[in-house]
Write an enzyme that holds these catalytic residues in place. Sequence first.
Site, PDB file in Angstrom:
ATOM      1  N   ASN A  93       5.692   1.183  -3.290  1.00 50.09           N
ATOM      2  CA  ASN A  93       5.200   1.273  -4.841  1.00 50.09           C
ATOM      3  C   ASN A  93       5.345  -0.011  -5.702  1.00 50.09           C
ATOM      4  O   ASN A  93       6.652  -0.280  -6.129  1.00 50.09           O
ATOM      5  CB  ASN A  93       6.032   2.386  -5.123  1.00 50.09           C
ATOM      6  CG  ASN A  93       5.380   3.053  -6.543  1.00 50.09           C
ATOM      7  OD1 ASN A  93       4.596   2.455  -7.091  1.00 50.09           O
ATOM      8  ND2 ASN A  93       5.585   4.219  -6.615  1.00 50.09           N
ATOM      9  N   ARG A 102      -0.024   4.701   0.559  1.00 46.88           N
ATOM     10  CA  ARG A 102      -0.642   5.791   1.049  1.00 46.88           C
ATOM     11  C   ARG A 102      -0.206   5.411   2.581  1.00 46.88           C
ATOM     12  O   ARG A 102      -0.410   4.416   3.059  1.00 46.88           O
ATOM     13  CB  ARG A 102      -2.163   6.007   0.999  1.00 46.88           C
ATOM     14  CG  ARG A 102      -2.707   6.250  -0.594  1.00 46.88           C
ATOM     15  CD  ARG A 102      -4.288   6.086  -0.259  1.00 46.88           C
ATOM     16  NE  ARG A 102      -4.720   4.865  -0.559  1.00 46.88           N
ATOM     17  CZ  ARG A 102      -5.974   4.064  -0.394  1.00 46.88           C
ATOM     18  NH1 ARG A 102      -6.695   5.116  -0.234  1.00 46.88           N
ATOM     19  NH2 ARG A 102      -6.016   2.999  -0.402  1.00 46.88           N
ATOM     20  N   ASP A 162      -8.451   1.999  -9.389  1.00 48.09           N
ATOM     21  CA  ASP A 162      -9.069   3.237 -10.056  1.00 48.09           C
ATOM     22  C   ASP A 162      -8.536   2.985 -11.654  1.00 48.09           C
ATOM     23  O   ASP A 162      -7.333   2.985 -12.041  1.00 48.09           O
ATOM     24  CB  ASP A 162      -8.402   4.624  -9.645  1.00 48.09           C
ATOM     25  CG  ASP A 162      -9.215   5.554 -10.130  1.00 48.09           C
ATOM     26  OD1 ASP A 162      -9.315   5.967 -11.103  1.00 48.09           O
ATOM     27  OD2 ASP A 162      -9.702   6.311  -9.327  1.00 48.09           O
ATOM     28  N   GLU A 216       0.799  -1.079   0.141  1.00 52.59           N
ATOM     29  CA  GLU A 216       0.173   0.066   0.054  1.00 52.59           C
ATOM     30  C   GLU A 216       1.014   1.276  -0.125  1.00 52.59           C
ATOM     31  O   GLU A 216       1.755   1.291   0.861  1.00 52.59           O
ATOM     32  CB  GLU A 216      -1.012   0.022   1.254  1.00 52.59           C
ATOM     33  CG  GLU A 216      -1.699   1.228   1.266  1.00 52.59           C
ATOM     34  CD  GLU A 216      -2.732   1.565   0.361  1.00 52.59           C
ATOM     35  OE1 GLU A 216      -2.548   2.577  -0.341  1.00 52.59           O
ATOM     36  OE2 GLU A 216      -3.337   0.648  -0.357  1.00 52.59           O
TER      37      GLU A 216
END
Length: 215
Positions: free
Chosen positions: A121, A90, A144, A88
């Site tokens: 990342n 964030r 997304d 992740e």
Amino acid sequence: MEEAAAPPQKRFYRQRAHANPLADHTLRYPARPQDMDWAPLFPAFFPPAAPPAQPPPRVEFADVGCGYGGLLVELSPLFPRTLMLGLELRVKVAAFAGERIRALRAAQPGRFGNVACLRANAMKHLPHFFRKAQLSKMFFLFPDPHFKRTKHKWRIISPTLLAEYGYVLRPGGADPIVARLGTSTEEGRKVQRGGRRIFPAVFRRLQDPAAGGDT
């Protein structure tokens, strides 16, 4: 045994839905997969007194963009001897998933030791963590699509990245996990509450023809 801790409260870990994967984030990652120290993430599977001749366990499942860790928590008891890593980007969301897992381990000793979350990342550093054909499963839940043309380069599913996913995946197929993909995460439950549909897509890593296998 870990000290009991209260589960984290999501309201203290809220963050924007997206982070720019092309930005220069302050991240730590190994130069090579063999340089990664997995013991801090999976201490139950890397005991200090382990026999030196015994090969260390390897991560088998990767949840890319794992969010708050719902899928990891769902799958942990189903595959108790399989190491699973959530990736992740964030900061606050990764922190929540890590705290959530630590709280579950403390509340239920002997369980959830096979799952962990790492701030990373995946678009840039996936081969730094995983060897060729190491993973048997990868998950990309509710990515997304980035409809704007200028944001297409942010897409986690792209022809360029598919080559990297194929590199770290071993040939295999779908299984009963598929039925849980739409209900185990916070995003999936939100879709259900809204009465909307979920459109899963499952892909199998094919054998490389150059290796002499079937396609």
